[in-house]
Design a protein around this motif. Sequence first.
Motif, PDB file in Angstrom:
ATOM      1  N   ILE A 283       7.698  -5.507   7.538  1.00  0.00           N
ATOM      2  CA  ILE A 283       7.599  -4.054   7.722  1.00  0.00           C
ATOM      3  C   ILE A 283       6.215  -3.699   8.237  1.00  0.00           C
ATOM      4  N   VAL A 284       5.213  -4.413   7.745  1.00  0.00           N
ATOM      5  CA  VAL A 284       3.855  -4.281   8.253  1.00  0.00           C
ATOM      6  C   VAL A 284       3.616  -5.444   9.204  1.00  0.00           C
ATOM      7  N   GLU A 285       3.114  -5.164  10.394  1.00  0.00           N
ATOM      8  CA  GLU A 285       3.014  -6.181  11.436  1.00  0.00           C
ATOM      9  C   GLU A 285       2.131  -7.350  11.028  1.00  0.00           C
ATOM     10  N   SER A 286       0.882  -7.085  10.663  1.00  0.00           N
ATOM     11  CA  SER A 286      -0.040  -8.179  10.347  1.00  0.00           C
ATOM     12  C   SER A 286       0.190  -8.675   8.923  1.00  0.00           C
ATOM     13  N   MET A 287      -0.026  -9.954   8.744  1.00  0.00           N
ATOM     14  CA  MET A 287       0.133 -10.540   7.414  1.00  0.00           C
ATOM     15  C   MET A 287      -1.086 -10.188   6.564  1.00  0.00           C
ATOM     16  N   PRO A 288      -0.876  -9.621   5.367  1.00  0.00           N
ATOM     17  CA  PRO A 288      -2.028  -9.226   4.536  1.00  0.00           C
ATOM     18  C   PRO A 288      -2.840 -10.442   4.110  1.00  0.00           C
ATOM     19  N   GLN A 289      -4.137 -10.244   3.992  1.00  0.00           N
ATOM     20  CA  GLN A 289      -5.037 -11.322   3.599  1.00  0.00           C
ATOM     21  C   GLN A 289      -5.477 -11.210   2.139  1.00  0.00           C
ATOM     22  N   TYR A 290      -5.309 -10.032   1.555  1.00  0.00           N
ATOM     23  CA  TYR A 290      -5.757  -9.816   0.189  1.00  0.00           C
ATOM     24  C   TYR A 290      -4.684  -9.067  -0.595  1.00  0.00           C
ATOM     25  N   MET A 291      -4.678  -9.302  -1.888  1.00  0.00           N
ATOM     26  CA  MET A 291      -3.835  -8.562  -2.816  1.00  0.00           C
ATOM     27  C   MET A 291      -4.730  -8.047  -3.937  1.00  0.00           C
ATOM     28  N   SER A 292      -4.606  -6.785  -4.249  1.00  0.00           N
ATOM     29  CA  SER A 292      -5.407  -6.201  -5.328  1.00  0.00           C
ATOM     30  C   SER A 292      -4.492  -5.616  -6.389  1.00  0.00           C
ATOM     31  N   ASP A 301       1.998  -4.053 -28.343  1.00  0.00           N
ATOM     32  CA  ASP A 301       2.213  -5.384 -28.919  1.00  0.00           C
ATOM     33  C   ASP A 301       1.325  -6.440 -28.275  1.00  0.00           C
ATOM     34  N   LYS A 302       0.525  -6.013 -27.270  1.00  0.00           N
ATOM     35  CA  LYS A 302      -0.493  -6.873 -26.640  1.00  0.00           C
ATOM     36  C   LYS A 302       0.095  -8.080 -25.916  1.00  0.00           C
ATOM     37  N   HIS A 303       1.293  -7.912 -25.392  1.00  0.00           N
ATOM     38  CA  HIS A 303       1.881  -8.997 -24.619  1.00  0.00           C
ATOM     39  C   HIS A 303       2.505  -8.508 -23.314  1.00  0.00           C
ATOM     40  N   ARG A 304       2.585  -7.211 -23.079  1.00  0.00           N
ATOM     41  CA  ARG A 304       3.219  -6.675 -21.885  1.00  0.00           C
ATOM     42  C   ARG A 304       2.296  -5.648 -21.235  1.00  0.00           C
ATOM     43  N   LEU A 305       2.400  -5.528 -19.935  1.00  0.00           N
ATOM     44  CA  LEU A 305       1.629  -4.525 -19.226  1.00  0.00           C
ATOM     45  C   LEU A 305       2.301  -4.173 -17.907  1.00  0.00           C
ATOM     46  N   ARG A 306       1.862  -3.046 -17.332  1.00  0.00           N
ATOM     47  CA  ARG A 306       2.358  -2.566 -16.045  1.00  0.00           C
ATOM     48  C   ARG A 306       1.174  -2.444 -15.100  1.00  0.00           C
ATOM     49  N   PHE A 307       1.397  -2.727 -13.830  1.00  0.00           N
ATOM     50  CA  PHE A 307       0.346  -2.482 -12.851  1.00  0.00           C
ATOM     51  C   PHE A 307       0.915  -2.351 -11.454  1.00  0.00           C
ATOM     52  N   LEU A 308       0.070  -1.854 -10.553  1.00  0.00           N
ATOM     53  CA  LEU A 308       0.384  -1.757  -9.133  1.00  0.00           C
ATOM     54  C   LEU A 308      -0.274  -2.920  -8.404  1.00  0.00           C
ATOM     55  N   LEU A 309       0.375  -3.378  -7.347  1.00  0.00           N
ATOM     56  CA  LEU A 309      -0.184  -4.435  -6.508  1.00  0.00           C
ATOM     57  C   LEU A 309      -0.261  -3.914  -5.078  1.00  0.00           C
ATOM     58  N   HIS A 310      -1.465  -3.918  -4.523  1.00  0.00           N
ATOM     59  CA  HIS A 310      -1.696  -3.425  -3.169  1.00  0.00           C
ATOM     60  C   HIS A 310      -1.980  -4.618  -2.247  1.00  0.00           C
ATOM     61  N   PHE A 311      -1.325  -4.658  -1.105  1.00  0.00           N
ATOM     62  CA  PHE A 311      -1.573  -5.697  -0.100  1.00  0.00           C
ATOM     63  C   PHE A 311      -2.380  -5.072   1.035  1.00  0.00           C
ATOM     64  N   PHE A 322      -2.925   5.828   0.662  1.00  0.00           N
ATOM     65  CA  PHE A 322      -1.907   5.065  -0.048  1.00  0.00           C
ATOM     66  C   PHE A 322      -0.698   4.858   0.846  1.00  0.00           C
ATOM     67  N   ASP A 323      -0.203   3.620   0.882  1.00  0.00           N
ATOM     68  CA  ASP A 323       0.955   3.283   1.702  1.00  0.00           C
ATOM     69  C   ASP A 323       2.006   2.643   0.804  1.00  0.00           C
ATOM     70  N   ILE A 348       8.321  -0.046  -3.469  1.00  0.00           N
ATOM     71  CA  ILE A 348       8.415   1.412  -3.515  1.00  0.00           C
ATOM     72  C   ILE A 348       9.092   1.840  -2.226  1.00  0.00           C
ATOM     73  N   LEU A 349      10.285   2.368  -2.326  1.00  0.00           N
ATOM     74  CA  LEU A 349      11.099   2.687  -1.163  1.00  0.00           C
ATOM     75  C   LEU A 349      10.936   4.164  -0.816  1.00  0.00           C
ATOM     76  N   ALA A 350      10.438   4.412   0.373  1.00  0.00           N
ATOM     77  CA  ALA A 350      10.286   5.779   0.879  1.00  0.00           C
ATOM     78  C   ALA A 350      10.796   5.791   2.308  1.00  0.00           C
ATOM     79  N   PRO A 351      12.133   5.833   2.486  1.00  0.00           N
ATOM     80  CA  PRO A 351      12.726   5.652   3.821  1.00  0.00           C
ATOM     81  C   PRO A 351      12.305   6.686   4.844  1.00  0.00           C
TER      82      PRO A 351
END
Length: 919
Positions: A283-292, A301-311, A322-323, A348-351
Amino acid sequence: MGFSSSFSVISKTCLFLLALFASSASSSPSKDLYYDHCNSIVPKATQTEIDFTDFPLTSLYSNIYYKGGDKIFKRESPGYYQYPKDVTIKPTGNVYKTNVSGVFEFEASLIFRSTVVYESTSNDPNSKNRGNVAFKLRGFWSESYGRLCMVGTGSGYSEEGKLLNLEAVLKLNYMKNSNIYTSLVHGNLESLRLENDENYFDPISVLTFPSMKSYYYTFASGKPGQSQCASGGLDVLKDSLLGLQSSGNGVCSMFSRWMQTFRLDYADECNNTKRDCHPLGGIVESMPQYMSTQTIQCSEDKHRLRFLLHFTNGFYAYDRVFDPNTTLVGEGLWDGEKNQLCVVACRILAPDGSFANASVGDCYYRLSFRFPAKLSIKETSFIQGQIWSNNKVGDFGYFNKIKYRSHDRSFYGVESEISGLKYEYTEMDRIKKLCPPINMMKKKGHSYPEPLSYQMGFSMSIGSSKVKGIWGNAVPLYVGNTFYEQGSQSVTANLETSAAIQNGRLNISYKISLSLPLGTDLGGGLSAQNSSSDILISAEGIYDIETGDLCMVGCRELNSSLQMSSNQTMDCQIAIKLKFPPSNSRRASHIKGNLISTRLISDTLHFEELEISADAYGMFESQLSIWRMDMEIAMVLISNTLAFVFVALQIFYARKHQESHAQISLVMLMVLALGHLIPLVLDFEALFMKQGYHRRFRFEREGWLLPNQVILRVVTMIALFLLLRLLQLTWTTRSADQNQKGLWVADKKVFYVCLPLYLAGGVIALMVHSIHSHYGKAELVPDGFPQAQHSLWDDLKSYAGLVLDGFLLPQIFLNMFFNSREAALSRFFYIGMTAVRLLPHGYDLYRAYKYVNRYDGSYYYANPSADYYSTAWDIIIPCGGLAFAVIIFLQQKFGGRYILPRRFREYQEYEKVPVVSEG
């Protein structure tokens, strides 16, 4: 921040809020507006009572994005500095229940902060903040349907700088009980004006993943050790990884401050063909070089978490815009059987490109994060892992496994949270040949930077005979077997590190980054032909603490083309030699050295020799710090000497004025005595010797420090003995005269008044500490640094210092209760002791202006851990202390109740009880 700068910021904020409230008051939305625009979404209901329970909606202030509204938001322009988009939505005022179950009515503020800041020559104080837009909204939220609708007014500025009066409706989908599919909060803010109206703005779509109180994990719902991504990842020996048993606080403490960038390492076949390599499906032309990564929340319970991953294609963790096409949302569960965090992530789907219609789906991403138990010159990443697709080859969304590792060393807090992480020196044989010990006499009086001091990290300029303008940064990774805390300002050697020093030489490892400007070509792959380039070098070697020589070998990462041509992944044929100047030099000094490729000139990886030059970090500061610490030690001696002199003068004064001597407050004398006794008994050693141990003071000040330490102890003890003597004299005088019963009664009243005041102040200090500790742990720090916090003991000591600053308060109360006109206190005593207590606050203001703040344990006068020191406190406390001294002066001249209103000044005197003499 200077006073003028602070005043400017306050004035801008006040003007902006004044405009907002003025517009809100002039055109507040009527009930008809809500009915016309919101009633079909959340029907209007009638208030019944204030909801004092825990309102389920939380404030939205992070991970929140928007697009649209170009008319009221400043557009990007060359030369502007652009911040990431920032918007805050939070309830204000009371929240009301209504006659419809599950429907709440409340007010909220909605603030869009400008993404563009520029310097303007305009005299308009608001010109720099005209991109800010704020709304005051009121409406209803339905808990059962998860819909929110509000109407209200706001204000902002047009591109031409005209103040706009805005009217808007906010429509959000906001579920109380959510999972990974429904946790996305999204909607629109729409203008209520017509399109041809100058106050009209384009619809603004909002999207966010907030921390939710009632979130139910979808993919990370199993028990620890039963993760859904246990299969498909790279098998790594469990013993080679760190587990939760290495941390007493669990996975939340390890990841709650997580804002980290990872470098993606694609498989070798991806260098020739891009087939099945793109993690985003093309969907994005260039291949991402970093992930944050960006943590949203961690479960209790100190065993689960949620986060976002940006390429991204840039090193920085987050793009300014934000994309959703390049962002994943994931759930992680710690797998104790494999010592890794396993993650399931979704797209995240935003058609149609609008955030208002976004959704979560395509949950075929799998990730694993691992902590290696050992680091080395060829592997300096604190975190390693891989990402892969759970789909089969040929299916939509499939891609080859991609390895990743933490980029640079920006995962701060890992080493402090996890014990057992070690560094293994693997190149010591090469280093001994490259850096043989040199027998040379150490120059007398010269001292070089401590291995754990902040001086070991520095920025540098690099160049060769052909190329200039290369900049770099060097920071130690491990010093001996001790992790180097980049944010610390260590002035003492760690016991373990000190034991590792042999003949003045110590093993040390470094992380070095070079930034090559566009057009640079040094050969051997050190080039930046089309764009600027960053080169990372890991190094290890030997630091000679007696001569300041640092000799290391280094390894640099090779890009994909160099790996193919040389059949190597790293170039470890690098030599780095540096010379540190004396840290106690009184002249400006520089770190000098070179970076050399030890390969033959004909080798494809050979590059030009580079010369390194750096300002010795902190050399000028060191010179100032030496002078400052010398001055502070002298000031401590002088102030403590003056304290016992003033107490001695009070004793002489009391002997000459025995009639008034008994009217000194015993409570005041006890406060002063405890103020001298507690530091002397409890933490006087810690005042000079951090953690009770020191190998060598950074600037080799033992000759000056240690004798004065003894002198200061003696002076403090003399002052304490004199205070105890004064206390004894006062007690004896009162006890000998049976006519002084009124004074005993008055002093008891002083005690009964002061004790609750002191206890109440202590409780407030504890509450403030608790609040600061709570928010310090709960909030994520944007740049990844943990927030510095005072310990409970430090805060209690600071409060004790405040009590000591107001030592005259008990005497003021005694004069009021006894209503005495006697001059019980000598002017030398109460004015002199007040000056001794208040001068440190004046000095702290001067120190904040003159020196760089260093919370490194080197403050000997006006110690921040022994009193309240800040710009505000440095003004408030002296004003209060001077006011107390003036009150004492007036009381001793006109009467103890002179400061009270006239109706409270009626003269009451305790009658002397006649004593029948014997005989």
